[in-house]
Design a protein around this motif. Structure first.
Motif, mmCIF file in Angstrom:
data_model
loop_
_atom_site.group_PDB
_atom_site.id
_atom_site.type_symbol
_atom_site.label_atom_id
_atom_site.label_comp_id
_atom_site.label_asym_id
_atom_site.label_seq_id
_atom_site.Cartn_x
_atom_site.Cartn_y
_atom_site.Cartn_z
ATOM 1 N N VAL A 1 25.721 39.859 -2.999
ATOM 2 C CA VAL A 1 25.485 39.078 -4.207
ATOM 3 C C VAL A 1 23.997 39.011 -4.516
ATOM 4 N N THR A 2 23.181 38.840 -3.483
ATOM 5 C CA THR A 2 21.729 38.802 -3.691
ATOM 6 C C THR A 2 21.214 40.119 -4.245
ATOM 7 N N CYS A 3 21.701 41.243 -3.680
ATOM 8 C CA CYS A 3 21.278 42.557 -4.184
ATOM 9 C C CYS A 3 21.702 42.765 -5.640
ATOM 10 N N MET A 4 22.933 42.362 -5.968
ATOM 11 C CA MET A 4 23.404 42.515 -7.340
ATOM 12 C C MET A 4 22.584 41.661 -8.307
ATOM 13 N N LEU A 5 22.264 40.438 -7.917
ATOM 14 C CA LEU A 5 21.444 39.587 -8.775
ATOM 15 C C LEU A 5 20.053 40.178 -8.990
ATOM 16 N N LEU A 6 19.466 40.732 -7.918
ATOM 17 C CA LEU A 6 18.148 41.356 -8.052
ATOM 18 C C LEU A 6 18.203 42.562 -8.985
ATOM 19 N N ILE A 7 19.272 43.361 -8.866
ATOM 20 C CA ILE A 7 19.419 44.530 -9.744
ATOM 21 C C ILE A 7 19.565 44.104 -11.195
ATOM 22 N N LEU A 8 20.406 43.088 -11.440
ATOM 23 C CA LEU A 8 20.602 42.603 -12.813
ATOM 24 C C LEU A 8 19.308 42.027 -13.384
ATOM 25 N N LEU A 9 18.577 41.282 -12.583
ATOM 26 C CA LEU A 9 17.312 40.740 -13.058
ATOM 27 C C LEU A 9 16.314 41.842 -13.366
ATOM 28 N N ASP A 10 16.306 42.880 -12.528
ATOM 29 C CA ASP A 10 15.387 44.003 -12.779
ATOM 30 C C ASP A 10 15.759 44.735 -14.072
#
Length: 298
Positions: free
Chosen positions: A246-255
């Motif tokens: 979930v953390t990786c997905m949130l970072l990708i979406l924010l990027d």
């Protein structure tokens, strides 16, 4: 004048006795006793010596001949320490030399179970509450072999310590000659009874098989390792992996959102520059056209 001479005559013996040095290493084994708080042997000698002599009231401090601990108290690093006793012998508290183990019914020192000879069936009786099936209770060697319904003997030892706030803290250790950990000695009627399993109601540590009565319930000993069930391990692993994903997905979406916003800003900037350039070209073309028209008229 007479009174002054009388006072001097009375004071001279006192001064002489006060100035007379005590013989080096002088001691009396009659002064040996256990400290009421810690139950440690206290004598006129240091921790490195013991009181020895034919006359107990006029003896001499001599170096210890043996030790009971791997690292004896009172010795600094690098100092020569007395040897440990061989199997079948023991070192008394004063360290006066190795002695042979004593049979059941013989005197022993406080909590020195290893001074007693082991019973023939020692492997069956040995536990953490005795030494090879032997136990020293009320300063007498005996076997820890009393079973269910038989008369037993208890021994209570109270230790006193000073707490962090200066208050006295007492700790009473109760020991008995019942076969442990299956039985314990009931202090009310001095009869061996069965110990209680985990999660049973209790009043004292000896009642529990685990020797740990916590808040009125038999609990595992404090040193028991914590065993985590497999389902808890699986649930924890899944939660950790899920949180990482979930953390990786949130970072990708924010990027991606930041890159999209930056791309829109750059596009608007380029469109604005293109529009400005077209306006300048149009203005320049209009000015050139007016100039040419005026030139033709002239």
């Amino acid at each position: 004048m007479f009174t002054t001479l009388l006072l001097l005559a009375l004071a001279i013996p006192t001064l002489i006795s006060a100035d007379t040095p005590v013989p080096p290493g002088h001691c009396s084994s009659n002064n040996n006793h256990l400290d009421p708080a810690s139950k440690k042997l206290v004598s006129d000698c240091t921790d490195q010596t013991f009181c020895s002599g034919a006359d107990p009231s006029n003896a001499t401090c001599v170096p210890r001949q043996c030790r009971r601990d791997e690292f004896p108290f009172g010795f600094s690093a690098g100092e020569a320490i007395p040897p440990l006793c061989a199997r079948g012998t023991f070192c008394p508290d004063e360290g006066s030399g190795c002695r042979a183990l004593v049979p059941a019914g013989s005197p022993c020192e406080l909590n020195r179970d290893e001074q007693c000879i082991a019973p023939p069936d020692w492997a069956h009786l040995a536990s953490t509450q005795n030494f090879n099936g032997s136990i020293c209770l009320q300063s007498v060697c005996m076997y820890a072999n009393v079973t269910l319904g038989d008369r037993c003997i208890t021994d209570n030892t109270t230790y006193i310590d000073v707490g962090p706030s200066g208050q006295q803290v007492t700790n009473t250790v109760t020991r008995d000659n019942c076969q442990s950990p299956q039985f314990y000695c009931n202090p009310t009627d001095l009869i061996c009874e069965r110990t209680l399993p985990i999660r049973s109601p209790c009043e004292a540590d000896p009642q529990c098989t685990s020797l740990n009565c916590a808040t009125g319930t038999c609990a595992n000993p404090p040193a028991t390792p914590v065993r985590i069930p497999p389902w808890q391990c699986a649930l924890t692993t899944t939660a950790i992996v899920g949180a990482m994903l979930v953390t990786c997905m949130l970072l990708i979406l924010l990027d991606k959102r930041y890159r999209l916003q930056r791309s829109r800003e750059l596009r608007d900037y380029y469109y604005q520059q293109i529009g400005l350039r077209r306006s300048i070209i149009a203005l320049h073309a209009a000015a050139a056209e007016i100039y040419m028209d005026e030139k033709v008229v002239l």
